[in-house]
Design a protein around this motif. Structure first.
Motif, mmCIF file in Angstrom:
data_model
loop_
_atom_site.group_PDB
_atom_site.id
_atom_site.type_symbol
_atom_site.label_atom_id
_atom_site.label_comp_id
_atom_site.label_asym_id
_atom_site.label_seq_id
_atom_site.Cartn_x
_atom_site.Cartn_y
_atom_site.Cartn_z
ATOM 1 N N SER A 42 15.040 -9.581 16.140
ATOM 2 C CA SER A 42 14.331 -9.494 17.415
ATOM 3 C C SER A 42 14.052 -10.864 18.010
ATOM 4 C CB SER A 42 12.997 -8.746 17.233
ATOM 5 O OG SER A 42 13.203 -7.445 16.755
ATOM 6 N N ASN A 43 13.944 -11.871 17.148
ATOM 7 C CA ASN A 43 13.486 -13.189 17.591
ATOM 8 C C ASN A 43 14.572 -14.255 17.621
ATOM 9 O OD1 ASN A 43 10.747 -12.377 17.880
ATOM 10 N ND2 ASN A 43 10.523 -12.436 15.657
ATOM 11 N N ARG A 44 15.815 -13.869 17.401
ATOM 12 C CA ARG A 44 16.873 -14.875 17.394
ATOM 13 C C ARG A 44 17.908 -14.562 18.464
ATOM 14 N NH1 ARG A 44 21.562 -14.366 12.985
ATOM 15 N NH2 ARG A 44 22.547 -12.528 13.864
ATOM 16 N N LYS A 45 18.749 -15.496 18.745
ATOM 17 C CA LYS A 45 19.748 -15.340 19.793
ATOM 18 C C LYS A 45 21.157 -15.504 19.232
ATOM 19 C CE LYS A 45 16.811 -14.618 23.087
ATOM 20 N NZ LYS A 45 16.730 -13.279 23.712
ATOM 21 N N LYS A 80 10.550 -3.816 2.621
ATOM 22 C CA LYS A 80 9.973 -5.062 3.125
ATOM 23 C C LYS A 80 11.060 -5.936 3.741
ATOM 24 C CE LYS A 80 7.162 -9.039 1.646
ATOM 25 N NZ LYS A 80 6.480 -9.684 0.489
ATOM 26 N N GLU A 81 12.209 -6.044 3.058
ATOM 27 C CA GLU A 81 13.339 -6.815 3.595
ATOM 28 C C GLU A 81 13.855 -6.174 4.884
ATOM 29 O OE1 GLU A 81 16.071 -8.689 0.261
ATOM 30 O OE2 GLU A 81 15.552 -6.634 -0.244
ATOM 31 N N HIS A 82 13.881 -4.864 4.906
ATOM 32 C CA HIS A 82 14.344 -4.117 6.083
ATOM 33 C C HIS A 82 13.506 -4.470 7.312
ATOM 34 C CE1 HIS A 82 15.104 -0.733 8.755
ATOM 35 N NE2 HIS A 82 13.874 -0.311 8.595
ATOM 36 N N ILE A 83 12.197 -4.424 7.176
ATOM 37 C CA ILE A 83 11.304 -4.759 8.294
ATOM 38 C C ILE A 83 11.478 -6.227 8.686
ATOM 39 C CG2 ILE A 83 8.895 -4.946 9.021
ATOM 40 C CD1 ILE A 83 9.985 -2.071 8.793
ATOM 41 N N ALA A 84 11.647 -7.083 7.682
ATOM 42 C CA ALA A 84 11.833 -8.515 7.960
ATOM 43 C C ALA A 84 13.111 -8.755 8.766
ATOM 44 C CB ALA A 84 11.864 -9.304 6.657
ATOM 45 N N ASN A 123 14.778 3.107 12.704
ATOM 46 C CA ASN A 123 13.911 1.978 13.055
ATOM 47 C C ASN A 123 14.640 0.963 13.935
ATOM 48 O OD1 ASN A 123 11.779 3.036 11.567
ATOM 49 N ND2 ASN A 123 12.417 2.000 9.687
ATOM 50 N N TYR A 124 15.916 0.735 13.646
ATOM 51 C CA TYR A 124 16.704 -0.167 14.488
ATOM 52 C C TYR A 124 16.857 0.408 15.902
ATOM 53 C CZ TYR A 124 18.156 -3.043 10.496
ATOM 54 O OH TYR A 124 18.179 -3.881 9.407
ATOM 55 N N LEU A 125 17.127 1.705 15.979
ATOM 56 C CA LEU A 125 17.301 2.342 17.286
ATOM 57 C C LEU A 125 16.013 2.291 18.099
ATOM 58 C CD1 LEU A 125 19.399 5.400 16.104
ATOM 59 C CD2 LEU A 125 20.240 3.518 17.519
ATOM 60 N N GLU A 126 14.896 2.544 17.449
ATOM 61 C CA GLU A 126 13.606 2.509 18.139
ATOM 62 C C GLU A 126 13.345 1.124 18.728
ATOM 63 O OE1 GLU A 126 8.904 3.683 17.333
ATOM 64 O OE2 GLU A 126 10.272 3.443 15.637
ATOM 65 N N ARG A 127 13.687 0.097 17.963
ATOM 66 C CA ARG A 127 13.427 -1.268 18.405
ATOM 67 C C ARG A 127 14.452 -1.763 19.425
ATOM 68 N NH1 ARG A 127 13.739 -4.970 20.702
ATOM 69 N NH2 ARG A 127 13.205 -7.165 20.279
ATOM 70 N N PHE A 128 15.742 -1.441 19.235
ATOM 71 C CA PHE A 128 16.780 -2.127 20.014
ATOM 72 C C PHE A 128 17.437 -1.285 21.115
ATOM 73 C CE2 PHE A 128 16.722 -4.619 16.024
ATOM 74 C CZ PHE A 128 16.461 -5.879 16.572
ATOM 75 N N LEU A 129 17.249 0.035 21.146
ATOM 76 C CA LEU A 129 17.849 0.831 22.218
ATOM 77 C C LEU A 129 17.419 0.376 23.616
ATOM 78 C CD1 LEU A 129 17.909 4.578 21.037
ATOM 79 C CD2 LEU A 129 19.868 3.112 21.529
ATOM 80 N N PRO A 130 16.169 -0.075 23.813
ATOM 81 C CA PRO A 130 15.775 -0.509 25.164
ATOM 82 C C PRO A 130 16.412 -1.824 25.614
ATOM 83 C CG PRO A 130 13.849 0.135 23.853
ATOM 84 C CD PRO A 130 15.008 0.007 22.911
ATOM 85 N N VAL A 184 24.512 -4.707 5.845
ATOM 86 C CA VAL A 184 24.413 -3.315 5.411
ATOM 87 C C VAL A 184 22.974 -3.094 4.958
ATOM 88 C CG1 VAL A 184 25.167 -1.583 3.739
ATOM 89 C CG2 VAL A 184 26.835 -3.135 4.753
ATOM 90 N N ASP A 185 22.228 -2.337 5.748
ATOM 91 C CA ASP A 185 20.819 -2.100 5.446
ATOM 92 C C ASP A 185 20.668 -0.694 4.886
ATOM 93 O OD1 ASP A 185 18.111 -1.959 5.235
ATOM 94 O OD2 ASP A 185 17.684 -2.670 7.260
#
Length: 461
Positions: A323-326, A313-317, A345-352, A267-268
């Motif tokens: 982004s870097n884990r599987k 800061k935690e949110h960005i982390a 921010n999540y949508l911008e990063r992960f929608l693609p 929960v962010d």
């Protein structure tokens, strides 16, 4: 008596209704923010408030309370009546709204919150209280009844005049869906002479509780099979807590070797975390099912796999980490219509990403990012986020059964359950199709004894 509508008539946001209950005395029911296509260029209160003696808040969603600071700026100095739980939530909501949409100046925020705390009068459900009058003796009284929409939500009954000639006006606020977790369903009032009712889902019926839970479970299991992230935009009050409740049940029921046992739920949203604490503080308002789980030692809103993110800061982390884990994860973040907040921010990063799934569990208003993703996502279209063109490769899902709003059947039952039916129903808070469909249903069921109106902006009864 006259009812004037200052919002929630051309859509589902900006709820604000004025009841003139005697000459020179009136009460406002909610004072909410406009969102999406309903948004206008000015947030200032553009109607005369000289006769407004009080504000009644039905519940603490921003589209029902977001313009309260502007009401203060316009000179409102009366009491704000609301339920005991809403009285605890309201300062949190207003503080966040000020920070996001007005100012980061803590002195200004504190000054507004000080005004707010002086004005709030917490009232218990089912207890009559008199509305202030600009004359010598009050001529109207009101009470709040549980609406089952979110914690503390209420519908309002107002009696005008003295027996035997009283006229009862009922404002529905937002009515809850039946069989939702945590909160009991609303019960119809004994009577209403005039009813002002929401129509968000006036043309639709939701999935049943078992069906929607199974749908959620199936969608998430398919979504995490490719180790992607599952994004769930959800309002901080209500939807987030209901989802946590359902996820805890799925995890609790899963076999010990099930992937559910190791699936992270994030929960962010500091706001959602604060509201979840308030939900736990007001356990007395939970329904019987939820209370039984507590009695068995379970913690439906605070289970082991739940992680709460606080600072930016935690949110960005977390975004970088995911982004870097599987490994799969479920992320619940505000806002519910993707109009701002951390979900963007999540949508911008992960929608693609093709491994991403987005699950919409609530209504997406016209003109919101959420509605655009629902519309263009299935055809791999695109949206603009932070002035960037974002292609949607993620899978998009909608589970309507998790709406916190009553569906068409619930809105009909609220009226047919009354012993004394209204002679006038004014329909607000819905898109045009929903309002028209609900109006037609009421006409078919109630016949000529009840006048059905679709409310217009600033029209008067």
């Amino acid at each position: 008596m006259k009812i004037i509508h200052h919002g929630a008539v051309n859509g589902v946001t900006g709820s604000c209704h004025q009841l003139d209950y005697e000459q020179h005395s009136a009460v406002l029911i909610d004072c909410g923010l406009f969102q999406g296509e309903d948004s206008g260029p000015s947030l200032a209160i553009d109607f005369d408030i000289s006769t407004i003696t009080a504000l009644i808040v039905t519940h603490c969603h921003i589209d029902h309370v977001g313009r309260i600071p502007y009401l203060f700026a316009a000179g409102f100095a009366g009491p704000i009546f609301t339920s005991q739980a809403s009285a605890s939530l309201l300062p949190l909501v207003i503080e966040d709204a000020l920070k996001v949409g007005v100012t980061r100046d803590q002195k200004i925020i504190n000054a507004c919150l000080s005004l707010l705390n002086k004005r709030i009068t917490a009232v218990a459900f089912n207890n009559w209280f008199y509305l202030p009058s600009n004359h010598n003796e009050p001529t109207a009284k009101a009470r709040l009844q549980r609406a089952g929409h979110i914690l503390g939500s209420a519908y309002v009954e107002i009696d005008i005049g003295k027996k035997p000639n009283t006229h009862r006006v009922v404002f529905s606020g937002d009515l809850g869906a039946p069989h939702t977790p945590l909160l009991p369903s609303p019960k119809a009032p004994y009577k209403a002479d005039t009813l002002v009712i929401e129509s968000t889902y006036g043309d639709k019926n939701h999935q049943g509780r078992k069906e929607r839970t199974q749908t959620l479970k199936t969608v998430i299991e398919k979504a995490v099979a490719d180790n992607g992230v599952v994004l769930v935009p959800a309002f901080s009050i209500g939807r987030t807590q209901e989802l946590l409740y359902e996820l805890e049940q799925i995890i609790h029921s899963a076999a010990k070797n099930s992937p559910w046992r190791n699936l992270e739920v994030i929960v962010d949203s500091p706001m959602a975390a604060n509201f979840t604490v308030e939900y736990r503080n007001f356990k007395t308002l939970w329904d019987d099912e939820a209370k039984k789980r507590l009695a068995k030692g379970r913690h439906p809103l605070n289970f082991a796999q739940l992680h709460t993110i606080d600072s930016h800061k935690e949110h960005i982390a977390v975004i970088n980490y995911l982004s870097n884990r599987k490994q799969p994860a479920i992320i619940i973040a505000a806002s519910g219509m993707c109009t701002g907040g951390r979900i963007v921010n999540y949508l911008e990063r992960f929608l693609p990403d093709k491994t991403t799934d987005v699950i919409f569990v609530g209504y997406q208003g016209r003109g919101t990012l959420g509605r655009d993703i629902q519309t263009y996502g299935p055809s791999n279209g695109y949206v603009h986020i932070n002035d960037r063109k974002i292609t949607i490769n993620a899978a998009i899902h909608t589970i309507s059964g998790y709406s916190a709003h009553a569906d068409q059947n619930g809105l009909i039952k609220f009226v047919t359950g009354m012993r004394k039916k209204p002679t006038l129903i004014k329909i607000v808070h819905g898109d045009e199709n929903a309002k028209q469909a609900l109006a037609q249903k009421y006409k078919e069921i109630l016949g000529e004894g009840t006048e059905i109106e679709i409310a217009q902006l600033s029209d008067g009864l």
